[in-house]
Design a protein around this motif. Structure first.
Motif, PDB file in Angstrom:
ATOM      1  N   PRO A   3       0.695  -1.099   0.130  1.00 58.93           N
ATOM      2  CA  PRO A   3      -0.100  -0.051  -0.045  1.00 58.93           C
ATOM      3  C   PRO A   3       0.795   1.248  -0.023  1.00 58.93           C
ATOM      4  N   ALA A   4       1.913   1.224   0.658  1.00 60.34           N
ATOM      5  CA  ALA A   4       2.591   2.429   0.927  1.00 60.34           C
ATOM      6  C   ALA A   4       3.467   2.665  -0.367  1.00 60.34           C
ATOM      7  N   LEU A   5       3.817   1.567  -1.099  1.00 57.28           N
ATOM      8  CA  LEU A   5       4.681   1.723  -2.414  1.00 57.28           C
ATOM      9  C   LEU A   5       3.815   2.167  -3.404  1.00 57.28           C
ATOM     10  N   ARG A   6       2.425   1.620  -3.492  1.00 58.27           N
ATOM     11  CA  ARG A   6       1.427   2.008  -4.880  1.00 58.27           C
ATOM     12  C   ARG A   6       1.124   3.619  -4.412  1.00 58.27           C
ATOM     13  N   GLN A   7       1.137   3.916  -3.251  1.00 63.17           N
ATOM     14  CA  GLN A   7       0.694   5.489  -2.888  1.00 63.17           C
ATOM     15  C   GLN A   7       1.876   6.445  -3.602  1.00 63.17           C
ATOM     16  N   CYS A   8       3.081   6.062  -3.553  1.00 61.97           N
ATOM     17  CA  CYS A   8       4.079   6.951  -3.840  1.00 61.97           C
ATOM     18  C   CYS A   8       4.657   6.754  -5.407  1.00 61.97           C
ATOM     19  N   LEU A   9       4.210   5.639  -5.939  1.00 65.17           N
ATOM     20  CA  LEU A   9       4.618   5.326  -7.339  1.00 65.17           C
ATOM     21  C   LEU A   9       3.578   5.384  -8.519  1.00 65.17           C
ATOM     22  N   SER A  10       3.750   5.587  -9.562  1.00 67.82           N
ATOM     23  CA  SER A  10       2.930   5.683 -10.627  1.00 67.82           C
ATOM     24  C   SER A  10       2.776   4.239 -11.446  1.00 67.82           C
ATOM     25  N   VAL A  11       3.762   3.543 -11.191  1.00 65.84           N
ATOM     26  CA  VAL A  11       3.980   2.324 -12.143  1.00 65.84           C
ATOM     27  C   VAL A  11       3.381   1.038 -11.324  1.00 65.84           C
ATOM     28  N   PRO A  12       3.063   0.002 -11.848  1.00 65.17           N
ATOM     29  CA  PRO A  12       2.376  -1.199 -11.335  1.00 65.17           C
ATOM     30  C   PRO A  12       3.526  -1.730 -10.324  1.00 65.17           C
ATOM     31  N   VAL A  13       2.918  -2.281  -9.235  1.00 66.54           N
ATOM     32  CA  VAL A  13       3.851  -2.771  -8.045  1.00 66.54           C
ATOM     33  C   VAL A  13       3.219  -4.032  -7.873  1.00 66.54           C
ATOM     34  N   VAL A  14       3.854  -5.155  -7.953  1.00 64.43           N
ATOM     35  CA  VAL A  14       3.504  -6.586  -7.786  1.00 64.43           C
ATOM     36  C   VAL A  14       4.450  -7.301  -6.689  1.00 64.43           C
ATOM     37  N   GLY A  15       3.268  -7.843  -5.877  1.00 64.70           N
ATOM     38  CA  GLY A  15       3.921  -8.532  -4.649  1.00 64.70           C
ATOM     39  C   GLY A  15       4.040 -10.013  -4.937  1.00 64.70           C
ATOM     40  N   VAL A  16       4.495 -10.841  -3.782  1.00 66.81           N
ATOM     41  CA  VAL A  16       4.471 -12.247  -3.664  1.00 66.81           C
ATOM     42  C   VAL A  16       3.598 -12.608  -2.732  1.00 66.81           C
ATOM     43  N   VAL A  17       2.642 -13.617  -3.055  1.00 65.51           N
ATOM     44  CA  VAL A  17       1.570 -14.018  -2.337  1.00 65.51           C
ATOM     45  C   VAL A  17       2.060 -15.570  -2.055  1.00 65.51           C
ATOM     46  N   PRO A  18       2.019 -16.047  -0.911  1.00 65.96           N
ATOM     47  CA  PRO A  18       2.231 -17.510  -0.624  1.00 65.96           C
ATOM     48  C   PRO A  18       1.302 -18.307  -1.290  1.00 65.96           C
ATOM     49  N   ALA A  19       1.988 -19.496  -1.842  1.00 68.80           N
ATOM     50  CA  ALA A  19       0.987 -20.063  -2.931  1.00 68.80           C
ATOM     51  C   ALA A  19      -0.064 -21.274  -1.877  1.00 68.80           C
ATOM     52  N   ILE A  20      -0.968 -20.487  -1.126  1.00 72.16           N
ATOM     53  CA  ILE A  20      -1.944 -21.158  -0.387  1.00 72.16           C
ATOM     54  C   ILE A  20      -2.947 -21.828  -1.227  1.00 72.16           C
ATOM     55  N   LYS A  21      -3.455 -21.007  -2.067  1.00 74.76           N
ATOM     56  CA  LYS A  21      -4.795 -21.514  -2.770  1.00 74.76           C
ATOM     57  C   LYS A  21      -4.265 -22.662  -3.863  1.00 74.76           C
ATOM     58  N   PRO A  22      -3.310 -22.687  -4.538  1.00 68.78           N
ATOM     59  CA  PRO A  22      -3.061 -23.774  -5.485  1.00 68.78           C
ATOM     60  C   PRO A  22      -2.849 -24.954  -4.633  1.00 68.78           C
ATOM     61  N   ALA A  23      -2.105 -24.820  -3.278  1.00 69.76           N
ATOM     62  CA  ALA A  23      -1.531 -25.878  -2.533  1.00 69.76           C
ATOM     63  C   ALA A  23      -2.844 -26.635  -2.075  1.00 69.76           C
ATOM     64  N   ALA A  24      -3.777 -25.835  -1.496  1.00 68.09           N
ATOM     65  CA  ALA A  24      -5.054 -26.417  -0.803  1.00 68.09           C
ATOM     66  C   ALA A  24      -5.809 -27.144  -2.084  1.00 68.09           C
ATOM     67  N   GLN A  25      -5.929 -26.799  -3.525  1.00 65.79           N
ATOM     68  CA  GLN A  25      -6.367 -27.420  -4.643  1.00 65.79           C
ATOM     69  C   GLN A  25      -5.699 -28.549  -4.841  1.00 65.79           C
ATOM     70  N   LEU A  26      -4.370 -28.583  -4.663  1.00 63.74           N
ATOM     71  CA  LEU A  26      -3.589 -30.018  -5.056  1.00 63.74           C
ATOM     72  C   LEU A  26      -3.637 -31.080  -4.085  1.00 63.74           C
ATOM     73  N   SER A  27      -3.751 -30.476  -2.830  1.00 64.84           N
ATOM     74  CA  SER A  27      -3.643 -31.425  -1.590  1.00 64.84           C
ATOM     75  C   SER A  27      -4.659 -32.710  -1.711  1.00 64.84           C
ATOM     76  N   LYS A  28      -4.253 -33.865  -1.700  1.00 71.80           N
ATOM     77  CA  LYS A  28      -5.354 -35.021  -1.660  1.00 71.80           C
ATOM     78  C   LYS A  28      -5.573 -35.249  -0.365  1.00 71.80           C
ATOM     79  N   SER A  29      -4.602 -34.965   0.777  1.00 74.54           N
ATOM     80  CA  SER A  29      -5.127 -35.361   2.247  1.00 74.54           C
ATOM     81  C   SER A  29      -5.566 -34.210   2.817  1.00 74.54           C
ATOM     82  N   HIS A  30      -5.833 -33.154   2.188  1.00 72.35           N
ATOM     83  CA  HIS A  30      -6.425 -31.767   2.782  1.00 72.35           C
ATOM     84  C   HIS A  30      -5.360 -31.501   4.054  1.00 72.35           C
ATOM     85  N   HIS A  31      -4.218 -31.565   3.851  1.00 73.69           N
ATOM     86  CA  HIS A  31      -3.306 -31.318   4.660  1.00 73.69           C
ATOM     87  C   HIS A  31      -1.974 -30.671   4.219  1.00 73.69           C
TER      88      HIS A  31
END
Length: 261
Positions: free
Chosen positions: A82-110
């Protein structure tokens, strides 16, 4: 026309993301900025992390006329976007832990999340788990030591199998089947981690997804391999000879100290 892409991390972990970007979007100008003066980020206060990152990144974007900024650090991404996007006019991309694909891939739901202590404790991370892995048992494993082992590896010092075994012991005792590498340093230790955990545990990281996001946000343009450049910047007065050699092997034509301490 080539685009200027600035990738930022606390140390060399973001190189794993930059590698994915270079493979997907070749022929660009790649700039890698790492804040090794304050590594590891997982142990900094939130206020110190935010102010320090903005003070480093904002003038570098101006200097390079960057077209896009990638925060290739999970710990920083949970706080500074949020702080970077407020002061920059170019796109800012962050890294999100891959929780969503992990949950979709897990067969044991663990599933498990291996990240820095800072990422593990952030409300942002727990919200991701609630949103995307509500039907899974999710175990959280925090380690700053693994960050330093990845730093040492890229500088030419192979990690001790005994030390890795000790750090990963809590995970080896779990029955999870998917482990999220929630720090961009950790893919650099993927082979070693996989050897200890075995084939029954799938390792996931966000590098490919981030590269696709960068490609989608950049204006369409032709690849220009002859115009491609890669420059690295760091924030302490010296980096090791081994790291310098590794950066040159990765194609960095210039390595510059931007802030002597």
């Amino acid at each position: 026309m080539s685009h200027t892409i600035l990738v930022f991390d606390s140390g060399v972990g973001g190189l794993s993301v930059l590698q994915e970007i270079r493979q997907l979007i070749p022929g660009q100008h790649y700039h890698y900025l790492f804040d090794n003066a304050r590594l590891p980020y997982g142990e900094l206060s939130e206020a110190e992390l935010i102010s320090g990152c903005v003070a480093l990144i904002e003038p570098m974007v101006t200097r390079l006329a960057a077209d896009i900024v990638v925060i290739a650090c999970n710990t920083a991404s949970t706080l500074i976007l949020p702080a970077l996007r407020q002061c920059l006019s170019v796109p800012v991309v962050g890294v999100v832990p891959a929780i969503k694909p992990a949950a979709q891939l897990s067969k044991s739901h663990h599933i498990g999340l291996l990240a820095t202590p800072g990422t593990i404790k952030r409300e942002y991370t727990h919200e991701l788990i609630r949103k995307f892995a509500d039907d899974c048992r999710v175990e959280l494993f925090g380690s700053s030591e693994l960050v330093m082992l990845a730093e040492q590896k890229i500088a030419g010092l192979e990690p001790s199998p005994q030390q890795l075994q000790k750090l990963l012991a809590p995970i080896t005792q779990s029955s999870l089947d998917v482990l999220v590498l929630g720090c961009t340093h950790f893919p650099m230790l993927k082979a070693e981690i996989s050897q200890i955990l075995g084939d029954q545990v799938t390792l996931l990281d966000s590098g490919t997804a981030i590269a696709r996001r960068v490609r989608d946000l950049l204006p369409a343009g032709e690849e220009n391999p002859e115009d491609e450049t890669a420059v690295a910047y760091y924030t302490t007065a010296a980096i090791s000879e081994g790291l310098t050699l590794s950066l040159k092997k990765l194609g960095f034509s210039k390595i510059e100290n931007i802030k002597s301490e």
